[in-house]
Scaffold this active site. Sequence first.
Site, mmCIF file in Angstrom:
data_model
loop_
_atom_site.group_PDB
_atom_site.id
_atom_site.type_symbol
_atom_site.label_atom_id
_atom_site.label_comp_id
_atom_site.label_asym_id
_atom_site.label_seq_id
_atom_site.Cartn_x
_atom_site.Cartn_y
_atom_site.Cartn_z
ATOM 1 N N GLU A 266 7.223 -0.959 12.873
ATOM 2 C CA GLU A 266 8.148 0.443 13.265
ATOM 3 C C GLU A 266 7.345 1.745 13.603
ATOM 4 O OE1 GLU A 266 11.072 3.366 11.340
ATOM 5 O OE2 GLU A 266 11.137 1.368 10.452
ATOM 6 N N CYS B 256 11.911 8.518 11.592
ATOM 7 C CA CYS B 256 11.622 8.029 12.649
ATOM 8 C C CYS B 256 12.586 7.900 13.820
ATOM 9 C CB CYS B 256 11.132 6.431 12.457
ATOM 10 S SG CYS B 256 9.685 6.287 11.350
ATOM 11 N N GLU C 266 6.643 13.341 19.635
ATOM 12 C CA GLU C 266 7.369 13.512 18.443
ATOM 13 C C GLU C 266 7.032 14.481 17.273
ATOM 14 O OE1 GLU C 266 8.841 10.016 15.183
ATOM 15 O OE2 GLU C 266 6.900 9.841 15.537
ATOM 16 N N LYS D 30 0.940 -1.243 0.041
ATOM 17 C CA LYS D 30 0.071 -0.095 0.022
ATOM 18 C C LYS D 30 0.863 1.339 -0.057
ATOM 19 C CE LYS D 30 -1.835 2.927 2.221
ATOM 20 N NZ LYS D 30 -1.754 4.467 2.269
#
Length: 481
Positions: free
Chosen positions: A248, A282, A382, A173
């Site tokens: 993740e 990340c 974050e 995807k």
Amino acid sequence: MLRHQNFINGKWVDGKEGWLDIEDPATGEIIGRQALGNGDDINAAVAAARQCASRGELAAMRPVERGRMVKAIGEYILEHKDEIAPILTLEAGKPLWEADIEVAGSARYFEYYGNQAETLEGRSIPLGDGYIDFTALEPYGVSAQIIPWNYPLEMAARSISTALTAGNACVVKSPELDPLTHDFLARAADAVGLPAGALNIVCGYGEVAGAALAAHKDVNQIVFTGSVETGASVATAAAKNIVPCVLELGGKSAAIVHDDADIERVLSSVRWGIFFHAGQVCSALSRLVVHESRHDEVVDAVAELARSINVAPGSELAEFGDNMGPMISQKQRDRAEALCIEAVQQGAKTVAGGHKLNRPGWFFEPTVFDDVTADMNIANKEVFGPVLSVQRFRNDDEAIQIANASEYGLVGGVFTKDSERAIKAAKQLRAGQIFVNEWYAGGVETPFGGYGKSGYGREKGREALYNYVQTKNIAIALKGE
């Protein structure tokens, strides 16, 4: 402006939801149109992958041949680097030299894992006279892969290369913000002779196509990179089908800077750790935890670095240097600014940046905050942007405590000339990968994954292959005398 189709069962097809306009983050201008898929498209892609897996075409290949095919995909990508990188720059916003790095990194995954195909081996287990027992590693079948927008080509390459090496068929995807370079993965699959259905690529919205893929009853394994919230939804959907996941997720990673640290190495790591790809990574170095004796020196140095970075459209940044492109979208840029405004309200001191730029596109200033404390949101949330927070410590135990004061645990770092101190810190830091004296010191060969809310499972390295195979034990009772 080109129309980009989806790729299902070896054929280019339109999407059931029509077309999606893809914007250049540097200008907001439309640069292409992408076929937009929905649940029906996902059903077709999964059916094609299931048929391929059921035929066993990949799994039945001699591993060396399957490995050569995987490596050939990487070679195709390298051969077309000069076509791919400019498209990646336009759709993702990153400088052209960063796009070159991503294309080369994508090819490297296919090289590395293609070379591993012959090394996936079972083992013999002694059960005494009268028995032969051994294990075999078998592919799961259909691997579903939901790809993030920050490294659209490389993250797809990371999971596709591993899944194919192990003999799985893939349904990918694509990210709706920057899916265009995935065309080259499909072209490569066709060029190297992958069986129809071995690689299927569908672009769609996460809440539609992504959700349909995660919950699909004919998927055998799921790989997801993205936010904690979406990761939890993916894991919940997978759990209902009793399907394993690799997740993740987010990070708020800290680097400890001791009193004996080499500041030039710290600065180099900050440059790569938080200002590469506008901090949309990340494993970004988003927190510096600095010994009080070096605090002022480090803050001045990183602030000067931030102010020296040239922020411009990625297409204008062909050469490596202290430069940075836009963020991926207005939504992401405005979220970063909102967190910075909140940080100031909570008492953080802005020493560089902190604002969006008054120009077309989704540009944000390289930003550094000082006087950050553990109770501030900027120390815990974050940002996923070019925003560095500096915290200070007095002794080694306090440094570890500050660094570990996060629900995330993706990576961590320590800067010191004392090897014993570095090893001790590496053992105490609660993260899946630790860098000593150089952020991003690892590579494709080194396992990568998180503790806590940064997810579970490992990508990269030898360990990643075991996410894509299951162990079968075969016990044989020998005929007696």
